[in-house]
Write a protein that holds these residues in place. Structure first.
Motif, PDB file in Angstrom:
ATOM      1  N   LEU A  54       0.839  -1.197   0.000  1.00  0.00           N
ATOM      2  CA  LEU A  54       0.000   0.000   0.000  1.00  0.00           C
ATOM      3  C   LEU A  54       0.876   1.250   0.000  1.00  0.00           C
ATOM      4  CD1 LEU A  54      -2.658   1.571   0.210  1.00  0.00           C
ATOM      5  CD2 LEU A  54      -2.561   1.209   2.696  1.00  0.00           C
ATOM      6  N   LYS A  55       1.880   1.264   0.859  1.00  0.00           N
ATOM      7  CA  LYS A  55       2.787   2.412   0.941  1.00  0.00           C
ATOM      8  C   LYS A  55       3.521   2.615  -0.384  1.00  0.00           C
ATOM      9  CE  LYS A  55       6.660   4.202   3.621  1.00  0.00           C
ATOM     10  NZ  LYS A  55       7.516   3.990   4.793  1.00  0.00           N
ATOM     11  N   ARG A  56       4.047   1.548  -0.957  1.00  0.00           N
ATOM     12  CA  ARG A  56       4.765   1.658  -2.237  1.00  0.00           C
ATOM     13  C   ARG A  56       3.843   2.122  -3.354  1.00  0.00           C
ATOM     14  NH1 ARG A  56       7.170  -3.691  -3.520  1.00  0.00           N
ATOM     15  NH2 ARG A  56       5.724  -4.477  -1.989  1.00  0.00           N
ATOM     16  N   THR A  57       2.604   1.641  -3.360  1.00  0.00           N
ATOM     17  CA  THR A  57       1.635   2.049  -4.382  1.00  0.00           C
ATOM     18  C   THR A  57       1.294   3.522  -4.225  1.00  0.00           C
ATOM     19  OG1 THR A  57       0.726  -0.190  -4.458  1.00  0.00           O
ATOM     20  CG2 THR A  57      -0.652   1.584  -5.350  1.00  0.00           C
ATOM     21  N   ARG A  58       1.081   3.957  -2.997  1.00  0.00           N
ATOM     22  CA  ARG A  58       0.803   5.375  -2.728  1.00  0.00           C
ATOM     23  C   ARG A  58       1.941   6.249  -3.236  1.00  0.00           C
ATOM     24  NH1 ARG A  58       3.076   8.242   0.973  1.00  0.00           N
ATOM     25  NH2 ARG A  58       3.519   6.591   2.466  1.00  0.00           N
ATOM     26  N   MET A  59       3.153   5.860  -2.923  1.00  0.00           N
ATOM     27  CA  MET A  59       4.313   6.641  -3.334  1.00  0.00           C
ATOM     28  C   MET A  59       4.494   6.605  -4.857  1.00  0.00           C
ATOM     29  SD  MET A  59       6.775   5.653  -0.096  1.00  0.00           S
ATOM     30  CE  MET A  59       8.264   5.964  -0.980  1.00  0.00           C
ATOM     31  N   TYR A  82       1.779  10.332  -4.155  1.00  0.00           N
ATOM     32  CA  TYR A  82       1.148  10.938  -2.981  1.00  0.00           C
ATOM     33  C   TYR A  82       1.987  10.724  -1.727  1.00  0.00           C
ATOM     34  CZ  TYR A  82      -2.967  11.072  -5.957  1.00  0.00           C
ATOM     35  OH  TYR A  82      -3.828  11.309  -6.999  1.00  0.00           O
ATOM     36  N   ASN A  83       2.075  11.782  -0.912  1.00  0.00           N
ATOM     37  CA  ASN A  83       2.667  11.606   0.411  1.00  0.00           C
ATOM     38  C   ASN A  83       1.534  11.270   1.383  1.00  0.00           C
ATOM     39  OD1 ASN A  83       1.457  14.061   1.334  1.00  0.00           O
ATOM     40  ND2 ASN A  83       3.208  15.241   0.585  1.00  0.00           N
ATOM     41  N   GLN A  84       1.876  10.999   2.620  1.00  0.00           N
ATOM     42  CA  GLN A  84       0.852  10.596   3.584  1.00  0.00           C
ATOM     43  C   GLN A  84      -0.172  11.705   3.829  1.00  0.00           C
ATOM     44  OE1 GLN A  84       2.625   9.085   7.194  1.00  0.00           O
ATOM     45  NE2 GLN A  84       2.681   7.014   6.358  1.00  0.00           N
ATOM     46  N   TYR A  85       0.255  12.946   3.850  1.00  0.00           N
ATOM     47  CA  TYR A  85      -0.674  14.040   4.080  1.00  0.00           C
ATOM     48  C   TYR A  85      -1.711  14.113   2.958  1.00  0.00           C
ATOM     49  CZ  TYR A  85      -2.667  18.622   4.797  1.00  0.00           C
ATOM     50  OH  TYR A  85      -3.557  19.648   4.983  1.00  0.00           O
ATOM     51  N   GLN A  86      -1.256  14.035   1.699  1.00  0.00           N
ATOM     52  CA  GLN A  86      -2.176  14.091   0.558  1.00  0.00           C
ATOM     53  C   GLN A  86      -3.140  12.913   0.568  1.00  0.00           C
ATOM     54  OE1 GLN A  86       1.136  14.165  -2.145  1.00  0.00           O
ATOM     55  NE2 GLN A  86       0.603  16.227  -2.865  1.00  0.00           N
ATOM     56  N   MET A  87      -2.614  11.747   0.894  1.00  0.00           N
ATOM     57  CA  MET A  87      -3.436  10.540   0.944  1.00  0.00           C
ATOM     58  C   MET A  87      -4.496  10.678   2.033  1.00  0.00           C
ATOM     59  SD  MET A  87      -3.739   7.546  -0.413  1.00  0.00           S
ATOM     60  CE  MET A  87      -4.375   5.936  -0.036  1.00  0.00           C
ATOM     61  N   ALA A  88      -4.076  11.095   3.215  1.00  0.00           N
ATOM     62  CA  ALA A  88      -5.007  11.255   4.331  1.00  0.00           C
ATOM     63  C   ALA A  88      -6.101  12.258   3.982  1.00  0.00           C
ATOM     64  CB  ALA A  88      -4.248  11.707   5.578  1.00  0.00           C
ATOM     65  N   GLU A  89      -5.716  13.377   3.431  1.00  0.00           N
ATOM     66  CA  GLU A  89      -6.682  14.402   3.050  1.00  0.00           C
ATOM     67  C   GLU A  89      -7.645  13.867   1.985  1.00  0.00           C
ATOM     68  OE1 GLU A  89      -5.592  18.107   0.767  1.00  0.00           O
ATOM     69  OE2 GLU A  89      -5.910  18.931   2.777  1.00  0.00           O
ATOM     70  N   GLY A  90      -7.114  13.101   1.042  1.00  0.00           N
ATOM     71  CA  GLY A  90      -7.925  12.564  -0.043  1.00  0.00           C
ATOM     72  C   GLY A  90      -8.966  11.545   0.397  1.00  0.00           C
ATOM     73  N   ILE A  91      -8.705  10.875   1.515  1.00  0.00           N
ATOM     74  CA  ILE A  91      -9.660   9.864   1.983  1.00  0.00           C
ATOM     75  C   ILE A  91     -10.373  10.281   3.267  1.00  0.00           C
ATOM     76  CG2 ILE A  91      -8.441   7.993   0.820  1.00  0.00           C
ATOM     77  CD1 ILE A  91      -7.491   7.063   3.644  1.00  0.00           C
ATOM     78  N   GLY A  92     -10.131  11.519   3.704  1.00  0.00           N
ATOM     79  CA  GLY A  92     -10.879  12.049   4.845  1.00  0.00           C
ATOM     80  C   GLY A  92     -10.366  11.670   6.214  1.00  0.00           C
ATOM     81  N   PHE A 140      -8.623  -4.176  -9.891  1.00  0.00           N
ATOM     82  CA  PHE A 140      -9.005  -5.355  -9.108  1.00  0.00           C
ATOM     83  C   PHE A 140      -7.763  -6.089  -8.632  1.00  0.00           C
ATOM     84  CE2 PHE A 140      -9.639  -9.927  -8.863  1.00  0.00           C
ATOM     85  CZ  PHE A 140     -10.650 -10.000  -7.913  1.00  0.00           C
ATOM     86  N   LYS A 141      -6.788  -6.241  -9.509  1.00  0.00           N
ATOM     87  CA  LYS A 141      -5.553  -6.956  -9.160  1.00  0.00           C
ATOM     88  C   LYS A 141      -4.831  -6.259  -8.005  1.00  0.00           C
ATOM     89  CE  LYS A 141      -1.198  -8.593 -10.961  1.00  0.00           C
ATOM     90  NZ  LYS A 141      -0.081  -8.277 -11.785  1.00  0.00           N
ATOM     91  N   GLU A 142      -4.739  -4.931  -8.060  1.00  0.00           N
ATOM     92  CA  GLU A 142      -4.070  -4.183  -6.990  1.00  0.00           C
ATOM     93  C   GLU A 142      -4.827  -4.308  -5.672  1.00  0.00           C
ATOM     94  OE1 GLU A 142      -1.919  -0.507  -9.320  1.00  0.00           O
ATOM     95  OE2 GLU A 142      -4.123  -0.539  -9.235  1.00  0.00           O
ATOM     96  N   VAL A 143      -6.140  -4.201  -5.725  1.00  0.00           N
ATOM     97  CA  VAL A 143      -6.965  -4.361  -4.506  1.00  0.00           C
ATOM     98  C   VAL A 143      -6.749  -5.747  -3.915  1.00  0.00           C
ATOM     99  CG1 VAL A 143      -9.341  -4.516  -3.634  1.00  0.00           C
ATOM    100  CG2 VAL A 143      -8.704  -2.661  -5.202  1.00  0.00           C
ATOM    101  N   ASN A 144      -6.770  -6.755  -4.751  1.00  0.00           N
ATOM    102  CA  ASN A 144      -6.571  -8.138  -4.308  1.00  0.00           C
ATOM    103  C   ASN A 144      -5.194  -8.308  -3.662  1.00  0.00           C
ATOM    104  OD1 ASN A 144      -7.207 -10.859  -3.924  1.00  0.00           O
ATOM    105  ND2 ASN A 144      -6.606 -11.429  -5.993  1.00  0.00           N
ATOM    106  N   GLU A 145      -4.161  -7.747  -4.282  1.00  0.00           N
ATOM    107  CA  GLU A 145      -2.800  -7.882  -3.753  1.00  0.00           C
ATOM    108  C   GLU A 145      -2.623  -7.120  -2.442  1.00  0.00           C
ATOM    109  OE1 GLU A 145      -0.403  -6.413  -6.955  1.00  0.00           O
ATOM    110  OE2 GLU A 145      -0.352  -8.353  -7.971  1.00  0.00           O
ATOM    111  N   ILE A 146      -3.107  -5.881  -2.396  1.00  0.00           N
ATOM    112  CA  ILE A 146      -2.887  -5.029  -1.223  1.00  0.00           C
ATOM    113  C   ILE A 146      -3.763  -5.423  -0.046  1.00  0.00           C
ATOM    114  CG2 ILE A 146      -3.094  -2.672  -0.320  1.00  0.00           C
ATOM    115  CD1 ILE A 146      -2.406  -1.695  -3.204  1.00  0.00           C
ATOM    116  N   PHE A 147      -5.057  -5.577  -0.281  1.00  0.00           N
ATOM    117  CA  PHE A 147      -5.992  -5.750   0.826  1.00  0.00           C
ATOM    118  C   PHE A 147      -6.350  -7.198   1.144  1.00  0.00           C
ATOM    119  CE2 PHE A 147      -7.253  -1.505  -0.983  1.00  0.00           C
ATOM    120  CZ  PHE A 147      -6.596  -0.763  -0.016  1.00  0.00           C
TER     121      PHE A 147
END
Length: 71
Positions: free
Chosen positions: A6-11, A15-25, A57-64
């Motif tokens: 998840l972290k590698r995909t975000r990066m 997106y940094n953590q602040y942008q990600m957090a803001e984007g998902i509330g 779908f593949k990314e969701v399956n792998e990450i979550f």
């Protein structure tokens, strides 16, 4: 859940953590705790992450789901 992926995909998506957090509330601190495994994401947050990062779908399956879902 593969939090490192998840972290590698975000990066990778720029997106940094602040942008990600803001984007998902979430606050950055709350997102940081969850991304680092100190707290768990709920199903609504997983959906918002999926939408925000435009995951396939593949990314969701792998990450979550650790590749446990088969088509």
């Amino acid at each position: 859940m593969n939090l490192d992926l998840l972290k590698r995909t975000r990066m990778y998506k720029g997106y940094n953590q602040y942008q990600m957090a803001e984007g998902i509330g979430l606050t950055r601190q709350t997102y940081n705790y969850k991304e680092n495994g100190k707290s768990s994401f709920n199903s609504d947050e997983l959906l918002r992450i999926t939408t925000f990062l435009d995951l396939s779908f593949k990314e969701v399956n792998e990450i979550f789901f650790d590749n446990l879902i088969s088509k």
